[in-house]
Design a protein around this motif. Structure first.
Motif, short mmCIF file in Angstrom:
data_model
loop_
_atom_site.label_atom_id
_atom_site.label_comp_id
_atom_site.label_asym_id
_atom_site.label_seq_id
_atom_site.Cartn_x
_atom_site.Cartn_y
_atom_site.Cartn_z
N PRO A 129 0.91 -1.06 0.08
CA PRO A 129 -0.10 -0.10 0.02
C PRO A 129 0.93 1.15 0.04
O PRO A 129 0.65 2.11 0.94
CB PRO A 129 -0.77 -0.17 1.15
N THR A 130 1.75 1.14 -1.30
CA THR A 130 2.49 2.54 -1.16
C THR A 130 1.70 3.90 -0.96
O THR A 130 2.15 4.76 -0.35
CB THR A 130 3.35 2.46 -2.35
N LYS A 131 0.49 3.96 -1.65
CA LYS A 131 -0.21 5.33 -1.96
C LYS A 131 -0.71 5.79 -0.37
O LYS A 131 -0.43 6.82 -0.01
CB LYS A 131 -1.05 5.43 -2.96
N ARG A 132 -1.25 4.59 0.30
CA ARG A 132 -1.74 5.30 1.63
C ARG A 132 -0.56 5.49 2.48
O ARG A 132 -0.73 6.31 3.40
CB ARG A 132 -2.30 3.76 2.23
N ILE A 133 0.53 4.66 2.49
CA ILE A 133 1.52 5.13 3.43
C ILE A 133 2.33 6.61 2.87
O ILE A 133 2.69 7.31 3.76
CB ILE A 133 2.98 3.98 3.26
N GLU A 134 2.34 6.72 1.53
CA GLU A 134 2.79 8.21 1.13
C GLU A 134 1.77 9.15 1.59
O GLU A 134 2.27 10.34 2.30
CB GLU A 134 2.80 8.21 -0.50
N GLU A 135 0.63 9.01 1.68
CA GLU A 135 -0.32 9.95 2.06
C GLU A 135 -0.34 10.12 3.46
O GLU A 135 -0.53 11.22 4.10
CB GLU A 135 -1.90 9.49 1.66
N GLN A 136 0.00 8.98 4.15
CA GLN A 136 0.00 9.13 5.90
C GLN A 136 1.26 9.82 6.36
O GLN A 136 1.14 10.58 7.16
CB GLN A 136 -0.40 7.86 6.44
N PHE A 137 2.51 9.32 5.80
CA PHE A 137 3.72 9.77 6.17
C PHE A 137 4.60 10.72 5.49
O PHE A 137 5.39 11.27 6.19
CB PHE A 137 4.20 8.50 6.62
N LEU A 138 4.67 10.85 4.20
CA LEU A 138 5.80 11.31 3.49
C LEU A 138 6.01 12.80 3.84
O LEU A 138 7.24 13.09 3.95
CB LEU A 138 5.40 11.06 1.92
N ASN A 139 4.89 13.53 3.81
CA ASN A 139 5.08 14.76 4.26
C ASN A 139 5.08 15.24 5.73
O ASN A 139 4.77 16.44 5.97
CB ASN A 139 4.01 15.56 3.55
N LYS A 140 5.14 14.35 6.71
CA LYS A 140 5.23 14.20 8.06
C LYS A 140 6.37 13.95 8.55
O LYS A 140 7.24 14.70 9.28
CB LYS A 140 4.11 13.83 8.57
N ASN A 141 7.09 12.76 8.10
CA ASN A 141 8.28 12.21 8.53
C ASN A 141 8.76 11.22 7.50
O ASN A 141 8.24 10.06 7.52
CB ASN A 141 8.08 11.60 9.90
N THR A 165 9.66 7.62 9.04
CA THR A 165 8.69 6.84 8.91
C THR A 165 7.84 6.26 7.80
O THR A 165 7.53 4.98 7.96
CB THR A 165 7.45 7.76 9.95
N PHE A 166 7.91 7.10 6.74
CA PHE A 166 7.52 6.72 5.69
C PHE A 166 8.30 5.62 5.14
O PHE A 166 7.93 4.37 4.81
CB PHE A 166 7.63 7.74 4.63
N SER A 167 9.64 5.77 5.13
CA SER A 167 10.64 4.50 4.78
C SER A 167 10.46 3.38 5.79
O SER A 167 10.52 2.37 5.16
CB SER A 167 12.07 5.10 4.61
N TYR A 168 10.35 3.66 6.88
CA TYR A 168 10.21 2.43 7.91
C TYR A 168 9.05 1.33 7.42
O TYR A 168 9.18 0.12 7.48
CB TYR A 168 9.98 2.88 9.39
N TYR A 169 7.75 2.11 7.22
CA TYR A 169 6.65 1.19 6.89
C TYR A 169 6.85 0.60 5.55
O TYR A 169 6.39 -0.62 5.30
CB TYR A 169 5.47 2.07 7.01
N LEU A 170 7.41 1.25 4.58
CA LEU A 170 7.61 0.57 3.32
C LEU A 170 8.45 -0.71 3.55
O LEU A 170 8.28 -1.68 2.91
CB LEU A 170 8.42 1.64 2.09
N SER A 171 9.58 -0.24 4.23
CA SER A 171 10.55 -1.54 4.45
C SER A 171 9.91 -2.63 5.15
O SER A 171 10.27 -3.97 4.84
CB SER A 171 11.91 -0.85 5.20
N LYS A 172 9.23 -2.27 6.18
CA LYS A 172 8.33 -3.24 6.88
C LYS A 172 7.66 -4.22 6.12
O LYS A 172 7.72 -5.44 5.82
CB LYS A 172 7.53 -2.59 8.04
N TYR A 173 6.85 -3.45 5.00
CA TYR A 173 5.79 -4.40 3.98
C TYR A 173 6.92 -5.36 3.13
O TYR A 173 6.53 -6.47 2.79
CB TYR A 173 4.97 -3.50 3.37
N VAL A 174 7.97 -4.48 2.56
CA VAL A 174 8.51 -5.20 1.53
C VAL A 174 9.49 -6.60 2.28
O VAL A 174 9.58 -7.61 1.49
CB VAL A 174 9.34 -4.33 0.62
N ASN A 175 9.98 -6.50 3.28
CA ASN A 175 10.59 -7.44 3.86
C ASN A 175 9.73 -8.45 4.39
O ASN A 175 10.01 -9.75 4.30
CB ASN A 175 11.39 -6.77 5.37
#
Length: 288
Positions: A174-186, A189-199
């Motif tokens: 869910p890259t889009k959802r993670i982007e909307e939630q975190f990319l412009n805040k931190n 955190t954005f990279s953490y969740y992407l990494s968690k999903y892909v691992n």
């Protein structure tokens, strides 16, 4: 790799983006004196020392514990059963082989745990042409590094926002959802969740690939969030159904193990084990 710690406020401006670019350019300059690199090196040394210490403890317990079954005792009993006598050299060699085997198994488990602890740190930010930023996400499984995935980030000056321009991540993450939630805040955190999903995805994938390497043909979805396995256990055909409701996790949330001829017969021990540990660690239950 060295992480660049970033925090982008809700009112991101072009200056924020320029700061990100500048910090990525300074990566090479800070590598030699990076406190993070020193800390990680210290952690590696501590882990090596801990493994060596556990090796010594294990060997001492196996060879010296009185009043319990020792490796040496087992070897002597086996030799007596076969009407054989062992020289001191043969006995020493046999004990060392068994201890080394046990230590190797323990070392692999430690390596896997160590990899799991550090895998989410495998994120690198770097500069791309045309004022773009790249985010590299590394994956690992069983102590081995796997495929890397990339995210290209751009700055939308009209909206004063960071946006994902391109990505090599699988479509079901869910890259889009993670982007909307975190990319412009931190961004961290954005990279953490992407990494968690892909691992988690790579872990599920490699577990089922392991089954294929061992002669089974699991039926899986592309994201490995659903799988059915058929095998023979104690002359009975078992059907294993594994469902991953949360694809940010590497273990299933629901498992059923039943007999093909009697669907009401469930194997709770197998089900619980598969929800608690990776498939390769649980599989000996099915083959004994």
């Amino acid at each position: 790799h060295f992480q660049i710690r970033m925090s982008v406020s809700g009112r991101t401006t072009s200056q924020s983006f320029s700061d990100l670019l500048r910090r990525s350019q300074e990566l090479d300059k800070i590598q030699s004196g990076s406190q993070q690199a020193f800390t990680e090196l210290s952690d590696l040394r501590e882990t090596l020392a801990r493994l060596r210490k556990r090796h010594g403890v294990l060997k001492r317990k196996l060879g010296e514990r009185a009043g319990t079954t020792t490796v040496k005792g087992v070897i002597m009993d086996r030799a007596k059963q076969q009407n054989r006598s062992l020289t001191h050299t043969q006995m020493k060699s046999a004990v060392e082989k068994i201890v080394l085997s046990l230590f190797t198994q323990n070392e692999k488990k430690e390596l896997t745990r160590f990899s799991e602890a550090y895998r989410l740190a495998g994120k690198t930010l770097f500069k791309l042409p045309n004022n773009l930023l790249g985010l590299k996400l590394e994956t690992s499984y069983g102590g081995q590094y796997g495929q890397s995935y990339f995210v290209v980030i751009e700055y939308d000056s009209k909206q004063s926002l960071l946006k994902v321009k391109n990505t090599s991540l699988p479509y079901f993450i869910p890259t889009k959802r993670i982007e909307e939630q975190f990319l412009n805040k931190n961004v961290k955190t954005f990279s953490y969740y992407l990494s968690k999903y892909v691992n988690a995805y790579v872990s599920r994938q490699q577990q089922f690939f392991w089954l294929k390497d061992n002669g089974l043909e699991p039926e899986c979805t592309e994201s490995f969030d659903y799988a059915k396995i058929t095998l023979t256990h104690n002359r009975k055909v078992l059907s294993i159904l594994m469902i991953y409701d949360d694809i940010s996790q590497s273990l299933p949330t629901r498992v059923t193990v039943t007999e093909e001829e009697n669907k009401k017969k469930r194997y709770k021990t197998f089900e619980n084990a598969l929800m608690e540990r990776p498939i390769p660690e649980v599989w000996p239950l099915f083959i004994h």
